[in-house]
Enzyme design. Structure first.
Site, PDB file in Angstrom:
ATOM      1  N   ASN A 236     -71.454  27.258  62.782  1.00  0.00           N
ATOM      2  CA  ASN A 236     -70.340  26.357  62.455  1.00  0.00           C
ATOM      3  C   ASN A 236     -69.121  27.195  62.104  1.00  0.00           C
ATOM      4  O   ASN A 236     -69.188  28.425  62.059  1.00  0.00           O
ATOM      5  CB  ASN A 236     -70.725  25.371  61.337  1.00  0.00           C
ATOM      6  CG  ASN A 236     -71.042  26.082  60.038  1.00  0.00           C
ATOM      7  OD1 ASN A 236     -70.185  26.727  59.449  1.00  0.00           O
ATOM      8  ND2 ASN A 236     -72.293  25.994  59.603  1.00  0.00           N
ATOM      9  N   ALA A 300     -71.688  27.475  50.766  1.00  0.00           N
ATOM     10  CA  ALA A 300     -72.071  27.720  52.170  1.00  0.00           C
ATOM     11  C   ALA A 300     -72.175  26.426  52.964  1.00  0.00           C
ATOM     12  O   ALA A 300     -72.593  25.393  52.437  1.00  0.00           O
ATOM     13  CB  ALA A 300     -73.411  28.458  52.215  1.00  0.00           C
ATOM     14  N   ASP A 304     -77.887  21.870  58.875  1.00  0.00           N
ATOM     15  CA  ASP A 304     -78.892  20.876  58.474  1.00  0.00           C
ATOM     16  C   ASP A 304     -80.159  20.987  59.307  1.00  0.00           C
ATOM     17  O   ASP A 304     -81.239  20.609  58.874  1.00  0.00           O
ATOM     18  CB  ASP A 304     -78.313  19.461  58.618  1.00  0.00           C
ATOM     19  CG  ASP A 304     -77.215  19.200  57.596  1.00  0.00           C
ATOM     20  OD1 ASP A 304     -77.354  19.705  56.460  1.00  0.00           O
ATOM     21  OD2 ASP A 304     -76.218  18.532  57.932  1.00  0.00           O
ATOM     22  N   PRO A 329     -84.255  23.432  54.830  1.00  0.00           N
ATOM     23  CA  PRO A 329     -84.337  23.075  53.409  1.00  0.00           C
ATOM     24  C   PRO A 329     -82.938  22.784  52.869  1.00  0.00           C
ATOM     25  O   PRO A 329     -81.969  23.423  53.272  1.00  0.00           O
ATOM     26  CB  PRO A 329     -84.917  24.341  52.761  1.00  0.00           C
ATOM     27  CG  PRO A 329     -84.628  25.442  53.727  1.00  0.00           C
ATOM     28  CD  PRO A 329     -84.610  24.825  55.094  1.00  0.00           C
ATOM     29  N   ASP A 330     -82.828  21.790  52.005  1.00  0.00           N
ATOM     30  CA  ASP A 330     -81.548  21.536  51.335  1.00  0.00           C
ATOM     31  C   ASP A 330     -81.540  22.368  50.056  1.00  0.00           C
ATOM     32  O   ASP A 330     -82.235  22.063  49.085  1.00  0.00           O
ATOM     33  CB  ASP A 330     -81.384  20.043  51.026  1.00  0.00           C
ATOM     34  CG  ASP A 330     -79.965  19.748  50.547  1.00  0.00           C
ATOM     35  OD1 ASP A 330     -79.485  20.469  49.633  1.00  0.00           O
ATOM     36  OD2 ASP A 330     -79.337  18.831  51.089  1.00  0.00           O
ATOM     37  N   LYS A 362     -72.860  11.969  47.383  1.00  0.00           N
ATOM     38  CA  LYS A 362     -73.583  13.238  47.550  1.00  0.00           C
ATOM     39  C   LYS A 362     -73.922  13.854  46.195  1.00  0.00           C
ATOM     40  O   LYS A 362     -75.008  14.394  45.991  1.00  0.00           O
ATOM     41  CB  LYS A 362     -72.707  14.189  48.375  1.00  0.00           C
ATOM     42  CG  LYS A 362     -73.434  15.377  48.919  1.00  0.00           C
ATOM     43  CD  LYS A 362     -72.628  16.059  50.011  1.00  0.00           C
ATOM     44  CE  LYS A 362     -72.535  15.185  51.257  1.00  0.00           C
ATOM     45  NZ  LYS A 362     -71.777  15.815  52.331  1.00  0.00           N
ATOM     46  N   LYS A 366     -77.825  14.407  45.449  1.00  0.00           N
ATOM     47  CA  LYS A 366     -78.350  15.776  45.353  1.00  0.00           C
ATOM     48  C   LYS A 366     -78.486  16.237  43.909  1.00  0.00           C
ATOM     49  O   LYS A 366     -78.885  17.360  43.643  1.00  0.00           O
ATOM     50  CB  LYS A 366     -77.429  16.737  46.114  1.00  0.00           C
ATOM     51  CG  LYS A 366     -77.368  16.434  47.614  1.00  0.00           C
ATOM     52  CD  LYS A 366     -76.887  17.641  48.386  1.00  0.00           C
ATOM     53  CE  LYS A 366     -76.786  17.355  49.867  1.00  0.00           C
ATOM     54  NZ  LYS A 366     -76.687  18.565  50.666  1.00  0.00           N
TER      55      LYS A 366
HETATM   56  O1  C5P Z   1     -74.948  17.297  52.782  1.00  0.00           O
HETATM   57  P1  C5P Z   1     -73.946  18.391  52.914  1.00  0.00           P
HETATM   58  O2  C5P Z   1     -74.358  19.468  53.887  1.00  0.00           O
HETATM   59  O3  C5P Z   1     -72.554  17.917  53.171  1.00  0.00           O
HETATM   60  O4  C5P Z   1     -73.917  19.055  51.459  1.00  0.00           O
HETATM   61  C1  C5P Z   1     -73.050  20.091  51.166  1.00  0.00           C
HETATM   62  C2  C5P Z   1     -73.495  20.837  49.947  1.00  0.00           C
HETATM   63  O5  C5P Z   1     -74.900  21.041  49.976  1.00  0.00           O
HETATM   64  C3  C5P Z   1     -72.889  22.219  49.893  1.00  0.00           C
HETATM   65  O6  C5P Z   1     -72.803  22.589  48.540  1.00  0.00           O
HETATM   66  C4  C5P Z   1     -73.908  23.040  50.646  1.00  0.00           C
HETATM   67  O7  C5P Z   1     -73.844  24.414  50.297  1.00  0.00           O
HETATM   68  C5  C5P Z   1     -75.191  22.410  50.196  1.00  0.00           C
HETATM   69  N1  C5P Z   1     -76.265  22.447  51.189  1.00  0.00           N
HETATM   70  C6  C5P Z   1     -77.383  23.201  50.938  1.00  0.00           C
HETATM   71  N2  C5P Z   1     -78.421  23.225  51.843  1.00  0.00           N
HETATM   72  C7  C5P Z   1     -78.352  22.508  52.967  1.00  0.00           C
HETATM   73  C8  C5P Z   1     -77.217  21.729  53.243  1.00  0.00           C
HETATM   74  C9  C5P Z   1     -76.192  21.727  52.339  1.00  0.00           C
HETATM   75  O8  C5P Z   1     -77.439  23.861  49.896  1.00  0.00           O
HETATM   76  N3  C5P Z   1     -79.363  22.552  53.831  1.00  0.00           N
END
Ligand code: C5P
Length: 426
Positions: A236, A300, A304, A329-330, A362, A366
């Protein structure tokens, strides 16, 4: 930076002394101008001692005029800050009235002007004041919104002067050293190169003894690359600039900083321990290995989705590859649920539409403490400026457009304030 500080007549004028002390400690010059009203609340002697500068009070003071004319005084600074800005001073500025030294300087200056209004809640909410504020914003003046809370007059609501450290951060967040107006809402343009603002704002010497010494700050930055085969990746446009600026600003105030960076071509900021990773899985593992941390700022742009990469280079002749995606992983949500959850967990949200609503959702989903939201439909990714909203449990706090370094400085100032506040994190 040279700051011309105009002190209006209100109970919040006493905070001007602390503001001068903070500016001086961070290496800036302050020239105070005291209005007749301001002189009822704070003495020129106190201001002169703290600023180590003459204090200007009267347009008709011949000695001042012979030393430095009012036109010269209004232009010798890099920025003019009005703090506190009373309803009366705001009204005069909006109308272009120049009937004393402060208002004459404000009309004569060719430098950016920042005002920090402070007044009774009803005066602040009065349509006349709101009309005047709208006029000042339209004129390109930066307005630092007053805080909500209990007021000296016993009422409650918006109108309180923000903490001096926030006034300082917001002042330093406007274009330093360019000497030109920055109309509110301007997001792009031929902006001159600026010094790294985090150093000007927060760099050594440390702020008021309240810095991040002894704190471990974890920052993720940049994109992730998800390989398709040995030579191709899904990537990206994240440049990593905002995350690197935050890591630099945290290190500049004494934090131990671990910066986990995706593939970017940026130099490592001084005093920062950097770990380079490529994929989201590697970033997640590096974050876990770096714990515990007091604060995690996840900037970062993590992919996804990932694909199981082909071990050999995909060949054109084999036809369009069928890529099967599986979720990454999120990292933010995982960290929020971890027994090692940092005391302050901050995420970023890059959105192209419904910015505040999406970022607010969000933050809750989260379980982050704060979300910094930015509108990436504009030219933010890879650019040098950013316009963000700080979303907390208290709601939306839109920040003015600023350099990424200035956003970093303001965020770090806010973190310092929150960590030292010993109150629930909001
Ligand atoms: O859902 P989204 O990607 O927009 O969320 C953004 C936030 O979540 C940012 O702080 C990003 O660093 C974090 N994030 C993460 N792991 C992922 C996706 C997003 O830590 N797989």
């Amino acid at each position: 930076m040279k700051i011309l500080l105009i002190i209006g007549g209100g109970i919040a004028a006493y905070k001007a002394s602390e503001l001068i002390r903070l500016f001086r400690k961070a290496g800036h010059q302050v020239t105070p101008v005291l209005t007749a009203g301001g002189a009822h609340f704070v003495t020129p002697m106190t201001l002169a001692a703290l600023a180590e500068s003459p204090v200007y009070t009267s347009l008709w003071d011949l000695k001042d005029e012979s030393e430095m004319g009012h036109i010269q005084l209004s232009r010798a600074a890099d920025v003019v800050l009005v703090c506190p800005a009373t309803a009366d001073l705001i009204a005069k500025m909006a109308a272009g009235i120049a009937d004393d030294l402060a208002t004459t300087l404000l009309l004569a200056t060719d430098k950016p002007v920042v005002i920090a209004p402070a007044m009774n809640v009803r005066m602040w909410l009065h349509p006349a004041t709101q009309r005047n504020i709208a006029q000042l914003k339209a004129d390109g003046i930066t307005v630092i919104d007053p805080d909500d809370g209990a007021m000296a007059c016993g009422e409650f609501g918006p109108g309180r002067l923000p903490e001096p450290i926030d006034v300082m951060a917001a002042t330093l967040a406007i274009l330093p050293g360019t000497g030109r107006w920055q109309p509110a809402g301007l997001t792009e343009g031929p902006l001159q190169a600026e010094p790294p603002l985090h150093q000007a704002a927060l760099g050594p010497p440390a702020l008021t003894g309240e810095d991040l010494t002894g704190h471990h700050i974890l920052v993720t930055a940049g994109p992730t690359h998800e390989p398709i085969d040995p030579v191709r990746v899904i990537a990206n446009r994240s440049s990593g600039k905002q995350g690197f600026a935050i890591a630099a600003a945290a290190a500049a105030v004494g934090a131990r900083v671990t910066l986990i960076a995706g593939p970017v071509s940026l130099p490592t900021p001084g005093g920062v321990a950097r770990i380079d990773v490529e994929t989201a899985d590697q970033m997640a593992a590096a974050v876990e290995a770096a714990l515990p941390a007091d604060v995690a700022i996840l900037v970062a742009a993590v992919a996804d989705w990932k694909v199981t990469p082909s071990p050999v280079k995909l060949k054109k002749g084999d036809g369009a590859p069928a890529l099967t995606f599986s979720p990454n992983p999120d990292i933010l949500a995982t960290l929020a649920a971890s027994p090692d959850r940092p005391r302050l967990l901050i995420g970023f949200a890059a959105e192209t539409n419904d910015l505040v609503a999406n970022a607010t959702e969000k933050r809750i989903r989260k379980d982050a403490d704060w979300i910094i939201a930015n509108d990436v439909s504009r030219d933010v990714m890879g650019g040098s400026h950013n316009q963000v909203h700080l979303i907390t449990a208290d709601g939306d706090d839109p920040w003015e457009v600023a350099t990424k370094e200035a956003v970093a400085a303001r965020l770090i100032a806010r973190i310092i304030q929150t960590l030292h506040a010993k109150t629930p994190l909001t």
